[in-house]
Design a protein around this motif. Structure first.
Motif, PDB file in Angstrom:
ATOM      1  N   VAL A   1       0.857  -1.186   0.000  1.00 47.10           N
ATOM      2  CA  VAL A   1       0.000   0.000   0.000  1.00 47.10           C
ATOM      3  C   VAL A   1       0.896   1.240   0.000  1.00 47.10           C
ATOM      4  O   VAL A   1       1.712   1.411   0.905  1.00 47.10           O
ATOM      5  N   PRO A   2       0.769   2.102  -1.014  1.00 47.82           N
ATOM      6  CA  PRO A   2       1.613   3.293  -1.039  1.00 47.82           C
ATOM      7  C   PRO A   2       1.248   4.281   0.063  1.00 47.82           C
ATOM      8  O   PRO A   2       0.059   4.518   0.327  1.00 47.82           O
ATOM      9  N   MET A   3       2.265   4.818   0.708  1.00 47.44           N
ATOM     10  CA  MET A   3       2.039   5.854   1.717  1.00 47.44           C
ATOM     11  C   MET A   3       2.688   7.144   1.222  1.00 47.44           C
ATOM     12  O   MET A   3       3.904   7.198   1.025  1.00 47.44           O
ATOM     13  N   LEU A   4       1.854   8.145   1.017  1.00 45.02           N
ATOM     14  CA  LEU A   4       2.317   9.406   0.433  1.00 45.02           C
ATOM     15  C   LEU A   4       2.495  10.452   1.525  1.00 45.02           C
ATOM     16  O   LEU A   4       1.552  10.718   2.278  1.00 45.02           O
ATOM     17  N   ASP A   5       3.698  11.008   1.601  1.00 42.31           N
ATOM     18  CA  ASP A   5       3.965  12.116   2.532  1.00 42.31           C
ATOM     19  C   ASP A   5       4.083  13.355   1.655  1.00 42.31           C
ATOM     20  O   ASP A   5       5.145  13.613   1.082  1.00 42.31           O
ATOM     21  N   ILE A   6       2.958  14.063   1.501  1.00 44.62           N
ATOM     22  CA  ILE A   6       2.947  15.170   0.528  1.00 44.62           C
ATOM     23  C   ILE A   6       2.255  16.398   1.110  1.00 44.62           C
ATOM     24  O   ILE A   6       1.607  16.315   2.154  1.00 44.62           O
ATOM     25  N   ASP A   7       2.395  17.528   0.424  1.00 49.39           N
ATOM     26  CA  ASP A   7       1.826  18.760   0.973  1.00 49.39           C
ATOM     27  C   ASP A   7       0.294  18.779   0.802  1.00 49.39           C
ATOM     28  O   ASP A   7      -0.279  17.903   0.145  1.00 49.39           O
ATOM     29  N   VAL A   8      -0.330  19.767   1.418  1.00 51.00           N
ATOM     30  CA  VAL A   8      -1.799  19.770   1.529  1.00 51.00           C
ATOM     31  C   VAL A   8      -2.490  19.850   0.159  1.00 51.00           C
ATOM     32  O   VAL A   8      -3.434  19.098  -0.110  1.00 51.00           O
ATOM     33  N   LYS A   9      -1.980  20.717  -0.708  1.00 50.24           N
ATOM     34  CA  LYS A   9      -2.622  20.844  -2.035  1.00 50.24           C
ATOM     35  C   LYS A   9      -2.502  19.540  -2.811  1.00 50.24           C
ATOM     36  O   LYS A   9      -3.456  19.086  -3.439  1.00 50.24           O
ATOM     37  N   GLY A  10      -1.305  18.954  -2.768  1.00 49.45           N
ATOM     38  CA  GLY A  10      -1.067  17.692  -3.469  1.00 49.45           C
ATOM     39  C   GLY A  10      -1.992  16.606  -2.936  1.00 49.45           C
ATOM     40  O   GLY A  10      -2.551  15.808  -3.694  1.00 49.45           O
ATOM     41  N   ALA A  11      -2.164  16.583  -1.613  1.00 49.78           N
ATOM     42  CA  ALA A  11      -3.006  15.568  -0.979  1.00 49.78           C
ATOM     43  C   ALA A  11      -4.455  15.713  -1.461  1.00 49.78           C
ATOM     44  O   ALA A  11      -5.130  14.712  -1.751  1.00 49.78           O
ATOM     45  N   ILE A  12      -4.924  16.936  -1.560  1.00 46.33           N
ATOM     46  CA  ILE A  12      -6.304  17.159  -2.032  1.00 46.33           C
ATOM     47  C   ILE A  12      -6.441  16.659  -3.479  1.00 46.33           C
ATOM     48  O   ILE A  12      -7.421  15.996  -3.832  1.00 46.33           O
ATOM     49  N   HIS A  13      -5.427  16.928  -4.301  1.00 48.96           N
ATOM     50  CA  HIS A  13      -5.495  16.482  -5.707  1.00 48.96           C
ATOM     51  C   HIS A  13      -5.519  14.956  -5.828  1.00 48.96           C
ATOM     52  O   HIS A  13      -6.252  14.410  -6.650  1.00 48.96           O
ATOM     53  N   VAL A  14      -4.717  14.276  -5.007  1.00 47.34           N
ATOM     54  CA  VAL A  14      -4.709  12.804  -5.086  1.00 47.34           C
ATOM     55  C   VAL A  14      -6.086  12.270  -4.676  1.00 47.34           C
ATOM     56  O   VAL A  14      -6.646  11.379  -5.323  1.00 47.34           O
ATOM     57  N   GLN A  15      -6.661  12.860  -3.624  1.00 44.69           N
ATOM     58  CA  GLN A  15      -7.990  12.398  -3.165  1.00 44.69           C
ATOM     59  C   GLN A  15      -9.044  12.615  -4.240  1.00 44.69           C
ATOM     60  O   GLN A  15      -9.935  11.787  -4.400  1.00 44.69           O
ATOM     61  N   GLN A  16      -8.929  13.734  -4.967  1.00 47.58           N
ATOM     62  CA  GLN A  16      -9.915  14.002  -6.020  1.00 47.58           C
ATOM     63  C   GLN A  16      -9.825  12.955  -7.122  1.00 47.58           C
ATOM     64  O   GLN A  16     -10.817  12.569  -7.716  1.00 47.58           O
ATOM     65  N   GLN A  17      -8.605  12.487  -7.373  1.00 50.85           N
ATOM     66  CA  GLN A  17      -8.433  11.518  -8.465  1.00 50.85           C
ATOM     67  C   GLN A  17      -8.774  10.093  -8.069  1.00 50.85           C
ATOM     68  O   GLN A  17      -9.126   9.288  -8.916  1.00 50.85           O
ATOM     69  N   TYR A  18      -8.591   9.786  -6.787  1.00 46.95           N
ATOM     70  CA  TYR A  18      -8.850   8.416  -6.320  1.00 46.95           C
ATOM     71  C   TYR A  18      -9.791   8.446  -5.112  1.00 46.95           C
ATOM     72  O   TYR A  18      -9.426   7.989  -4.029  1.00 46.95           O
ATOM     73  N   PRO A  19     -11.009   8.998  -5.283  1.00 45.51           N
ATOM     74  CA  PRO A  19     -11.882   9.200  -4.119  1.00 45.51           C
ATOM     75  C   PRO A  19     -12.240   7.919  -3.373  1.00 45.51           C
ATOM     76  O   PRO A  19     -12.453   7.946  -2.174  1.00 45.51           O
TER      77      PRO A  19
END
Ligand code: 5GP
Length: 201
Positions: A99-117
């Motif tokens: 399972v990938p664990m992403l340590d990323i900034d807030v904007k990036g995190a929102i974008h990933v969630q939008q793509q993989y809801p």
């Protein structure tokens, strides 16, 4: 992994909130989590290694990857420095049944969630207060007055997005925050949707 959907875990926070310590703790606790190595255009620091901490690439290569749609998300996190999550990195980790664990900034995190809801579980690590964050950044001894003010301003802005994430963990005592993150991720991965895919440690 394919069908059912492959999970993604995201840890995000303002700088200085303790995200890196919590990420390290979780990686050691759950062997089926794998750190998602981002591409970045900044120089390696200290003992950082290419392909382990980041894929250190030139700005020219980064731009080519943007043009070729190779990123799930990318951001200019700091002035002139680009960071991004590669599709190939998520696929690499899923292919090894992790399972990938992403340590990323807030904007990036929102974008990933939008793509993989359907697939994301996100933790927002919040400092107990902006005063405490200021003390922690001062204790690091790496900030000028100007960079300190910039980080605090950015932190206040980022905290305003905390409700975009699945769970907010206040990092008052690191031990407690690690335990809360461990519990939250354990519950997510045990949920019906993902249970069969996880190799239990
Ligand atoms: P540092 O340069 O200190 O390693 O990281 C700076 C910031 O960039 C951290 O908040 C880190 O979480 C964030 N970051 C690292 N990789 C990525 C990425 O792929 N995408 C985004 N949006 N932020 C990232």
């Amino acid at each position: 992994m394919g069908n059912p959907p492959s999970p993604i875990i995201i840890i995000t926070a303002p700088s200085g909130a303790g995200k890196t310590s919590i990420t390290r703790y979780l990686l050691q606790k759950y062997p089926y989590l794998a750190f998602s190595v981002s591409a970045a255009t900044r120089q390696p620091r200290g003992t950082e290694k290419d392909g382990v901490d980041y894929y250190f690439i030139t700005e020219e290569d980064f731009q080519k990857k943007i043009a070729a749609n190779e990123f799930v998300e990318w951001e200019m996190v700091y002035q002139g420095k680009y960071y991004g999550t590669l599709h190939s990195e998520l696929n690499r980790i899923w292919q090894q049944q992790q399972v990938p664990m992403l340590d990323i900034d807030v904007k990036g995190a929102i974008h990933v969630q939008q793509q993989y809801p359907e697939q994301c579980f996100s933790l927002f690590i919040e400092p107990p207060s902006l005063d405490e964050l200021k003390n922690r950044l001062l204790a690091r001894g790496t900030e000028t007055e100007e960079s300190l003010q910039a980080r605090l301003g950015k932190a206040a802005f980022e905290i305003s997005f905390k409700n975009y994430f699945d769970q907010v963990i206040v990092n008052d005592r690191l031990e407690d925050a690690c335990a809360a993150a461990e519990k939250a991720i354990g519950e997510f991965l045990q949920s019906k949707q993902f249970r069969q895919q996880i190799i239990h440690s």
